[in-house]
Design a protein around this motif. Structure first.
Motif, PDB file in Angstrom:
ATOM      1  N   LEU A  84     -12.332  -0.863  36.705  1.00  0.00           N
ATOM      2  CA  LEU A  84     -13.901  -1.941  37.324  1.00  0.00           C
ATOM      3  C   LEU A  84     -14.838  -1.291  35.947  1.00  0.00           C
ATOM      4  O   LEU A  84     -13.819   0.075  34.350  1.00  0.00           O
ATOM      5  N   PRO A  85     -15.446  -2.125  34.652  1.00  0.00           N
ATOM      6  CA  PRO A  85     -16.430  -1.474  33.526  1.00  0.00           C
ATOM      7  C   PRO A  85     -16.731  -0.334  33.338  1.00  0.00           C
ATOM      8  O   PRO A  85     -17.661   0.554  34.435  1.00  0.00           O
ATOM      9  N   LYS A  86     -16.544   0.388  32.259  1.00  0.00           N
ATOM     10  CA  LYS A  86     -17.066   2.086  32.373  1.00  0.00           C
ATOM     11  C   LYS A  86     -18.288   1.979  31.393  1.00  0.00           C
ATOM     12  O   LYS A  86     -18.429   1.825  30.097  1.00  0.00           O
ATOM     13  N   VAL A  87     -18.987   2.960  31.721  1.00  0.00           N
ATOM     14  CA  VAL A  87     -20.498   2.731  30.941  1.00  0.00           C
ATOM     15  C   VAL A  87     -20.428   4.377  31.017  1.00  0.00           C
ATOM     16  O   VAL A  87     -21.714   5.191  32.557  1.00  0.00           O
ATOM     17  N   SER A  88     -20.385   4.964  30.376  1.00  0.00           N
ATOM     18  CA  SER A  88     -20.103   6.172  30.134  1.00  0.00           C
ATOM     19  C   SER A  88     -21.816   6.792  30.450  1.00  0.00           C
ATOM     20  O   SER A  88     -22.909   6.701  29.535  1.00  0.00           O
ATOM     21  N   GLY A  89     -21.828   8.017  30.774  1.00  0.00           N
ATOM     22  CA  GLY A  89     -23.017   8.284  31.683  1.00  0.00           C
ATOM     23  C   GLY A  89     -23.796   8.276  32.706  1.00  0.00           C
ATOM     24  O   GLY A  89     -24.768   8.611  32.905  1.00  0.00           O
ATOM     25  N   SER A  90     -23.675   6.772  32.552  1.00  0.00           N
ATOM     26  CA  SER A  90     -24.687   6.016  33.827  1.00  0.00           C
ATOM     27  C   SER A  90     -24.134   6.445  35.298  1.00  0.00           C
ATOM     28  O   SER A  90     -24.762   6.933  36.435  1.00  0.00           O
ATOM     29  N   GLY A  91     -22.819   7.833  35.432  1.00  0.00           N
ATOM     30  CA  GLY A  91     -22.485   7.912  36.483  1.00  0.00           C
ATOM     31  C   GLY A  91     -24.164   8.414  37.780  1.00  0.00           C
ATOM     32  O   GLY A  91     -24.377   9.402  38.611  1.00  0.00           O
ATOM     33  N   GLU A  92     -24.731   9.610  36.457  1.00  0.00           N
ATOM     34  CA  GLU A  92     -25.744  10.435  36.756  1.00  0.00           C
ATOM     35  C   GLU A  92     -27.211   9.629  37.749  1.00  0.00           C
ATOM     36  O   GLU A  92     -28.363  10.284  37.983  1.00  0.00           O
ATOM     37  N   VAL A  93     -27.367   8.144  37.652  1.00  0.00           N
ATOM     38  CA  VAL A  93     -28.366   7.119  38.288  1.00  0.00           C
ATOM     39  C   VAL A  93     -28.096   7.417  39.559  1.00  0.00           C
ATOM     40  O   VAL A  93     -29.307   7.336  40.774  1.00  0.00           O
ATOM     41  N   VAL A  94     -26.728   7.925  39.889  1.00  0.00           N
ATOM     42  CA  VAL A  94     -26.602   8.252  41.696  1.00  0.00           C
ATOM     43  C   VAL A  94     -27.486   9.133  41.757  1.00  0.00           C
ATOM     44  O   VAL A  94     -27.746   9.131  43.525  1.00  0.00           O
ATOM     45  N   ILE A  95     -27.594  10.388  41.281  1.00  0.00           N
ATOM     46  CA  ILE A  95     -28.734  10.640  42.061  1.00  0.00           C
ATOM     47  C   ILE A  95     -30.257  10.347  42.156  1.00  0.00           C
ATOM     48  O   ILE A  95     -30.895  10.298  43.187  1.00  0.00           O
ATOM     49  N   LEU A  96     -30.741   9.696  41.415  1.00  0.00           N
ATOM     50  CA  LEU A  96     -31.806   8.804  41.636  1.00  0.00           C
ATOM     51  C   LEU A  96     -31.484   7.811  42.536  1.00  0.00           C
ATOM     52  O   LEU A  96     -32.806   7.628  43.147  1.00  0.00           O
ATOM     53  N   ALA A  97     -30.330   7.407  42.931  1.00  0.00           N
ATOM     54  CA  ALA A  97     -30.781   6.398  44.226  1.00  0.00           C
ATOM     55  C   ALA A  97     -30.421   6.813  45.397  1.00  0.00           C
ATOM     56  O   ALA A  97     -31.016   6.783  46.173  1.00  0.00           O
ATOM     57  N   ALA A  98     -29.870   8.020  45.147  1.00  0.00           N
ATOM     58  CA  ALA A  98     -29.327   9.174  46.734  1.00  0.00           C
ATOM     59  C   ALA A  98     -30.912   9.518  46.735  1.00  0.00           C
ATOM     60  O   ALA A  98     -31.412   9.645  47.993  1.00  0.00           O
TER      61      ALA A  98
END
Length: 354
Positions: free
Chosen positions: A224-238
């Motif tokens: 999958l395309p790697k986008v460094s730092g984007s995982g933090e948005v999971v908190i906003l989505a949750a």
């Protein structure tokens, strides 16, 4: 704030995105559950009720006294939970929060215009709404293009390599995706809870892709395309999922509160934002299939009437068509939820089928 606690203490648990996302979910859930009854009471005292379109099916006229602008409550809860749990200096969190705020403000303006005008047509004009949405989406697109490492590659579903580098055209493409998704969710929000559950499903699916895309090991393993730092948005989505889940307690049939444009425009834009940062702009057609169906039904209806002077459906969006055919409202809602669930399960297959 929680990540800051991790940095200055030995509480290592707060370094994990999944832990902070779980906390954000429950904080926004409980906050929304607490605030909605108070908002309903205030809205009724202020006569902040939803004006009903006069040509809508007769059953809708009974909802004329139902308070609206519930989006204000769950968006506020989402932002507060994010401020508590997320890394606030993260560019993707900043842009995601800004997306929610900007499109939420457009929706609030539209809702207030309808309430004070007393009719469904007294809100923002289509032209004004599109202009404001385009300006807001352009700001987010510029932030992503020039301020992040997202790249400008375009991926197609179930294929692991980019098909094209969009260069500056990526900005225009992202604007189109955000404005389209924002209006698609807005069109779907016509029955009690109809837009809420498919939105939750979409956020869950895209949250998985965003988390994996921000994880170096998982993104490499799954191609999958790697986008460094984007995982933090999971908190906003949750946080938004938690707020919407609590809102559904009051928004399910028969609704005690409508989300209004203040909620639907913002949800659609943020879903599009998550698709963009996870490089799933085209997969969004499957993730948000219910929203696509509703939008296409309106396009077909307008196109047919303008070219042939004939209607394809009894009424558009298509959920009104089924109402006029005699389907019970809750049956339409649940069946659309089922379609949303199935389409999102298919979309998640892209994790391995590449």
């Amino acid at each position: 704030m929680l990540y800051w606690l991790y940095q200055i203490t030995t509480i290592n648990i707060f370094q994990y995105i999944t832990v902070r996302a779980g906390i954000a979910f429950f904080v926004s859930f409980l906050l929304t559950l607490y605030l909605v009854p108070k908002f309903i009471k205030w809205a009724k005292n202020k006569n902040a009720s939803q004006p009903i379109y006069e040509l809508a099916p007769k059953a809708h006229q009974e909802k004329c006294n139902t308070p609206t602008m519930g989006g204000i409550v769950f968006l506020t809860s989402t932002i507060l939970a994010t401020l508590l749990c997320a890394k606030l200096q993260n560019i993707y969190v900043i842009a995601g929060t800004l997306t929610i705020i900007l499109f939420g403000l457009i929706g609030i303006k539209d809702d207030l215009s309808k309430i004070f005008g007393g009719t469904n047509q007294s809100g923002l004009s289509r032209r004004a709404k599109i202009i404001l949405q385009t300006i807001s989406a352009a700001l987010i697109a510029f932030i992503l293009f020039f301020g992040s490492s997202i790249g400008n590659e375009l991926f197609v579903p179930f294929y692991k390599n980019p098909v094209i580098h969009m260069e500056l055209f990526a900005i225009i493409f992202w604007i189109l995706v955000m404005v389209s998704a924002s209006n698609a969710v807005n069109l779907t929000d016509g029955l009690d809870g109809l837009a809420t559950v498919p939105s939750i499903f979409s956020l869950l699916s895209l949250g998985v892709f965003v988390y994996i895309g921000g994880h170096a090991v998982l993104s490499s393993y799954l191609f999958l395309p790697k986008v460094s730092g984007s995982g933090e948005v999971v908190i906003l989505a949750a946080a938004l999922i938690g707020a919407l889940t609590a809102f559904l307690w009051y928004n399910c049939y028969p609704a005690e509160l409508f989300m209004g444009d203040s909620g639907s425009l913002s949800i659609g834009a943020f879903i599009a934002y998550m698709a963009i940062i996870s490089k799933n702009e085209l997969l969004l057609l499957l993730v948000g299939l219910v929203f696509v169906i509703e939008t296409v039904s309106v396009i077909l209806q307008i196109g047919s009437f303008k070219t042939r002077k004939k209607r394809i459906f009894h009424m558009a969006p298509i959920h009104h068509h089924f109402e006029i055919k005699g389907w019970a409202e809750n049956k339409i809602i649940v069946r659309f939820w089922i379609i949303a669930l199935m389409s999102n399960l298919l979309a998640l297959m892209e994790l391995k089928v590449r």
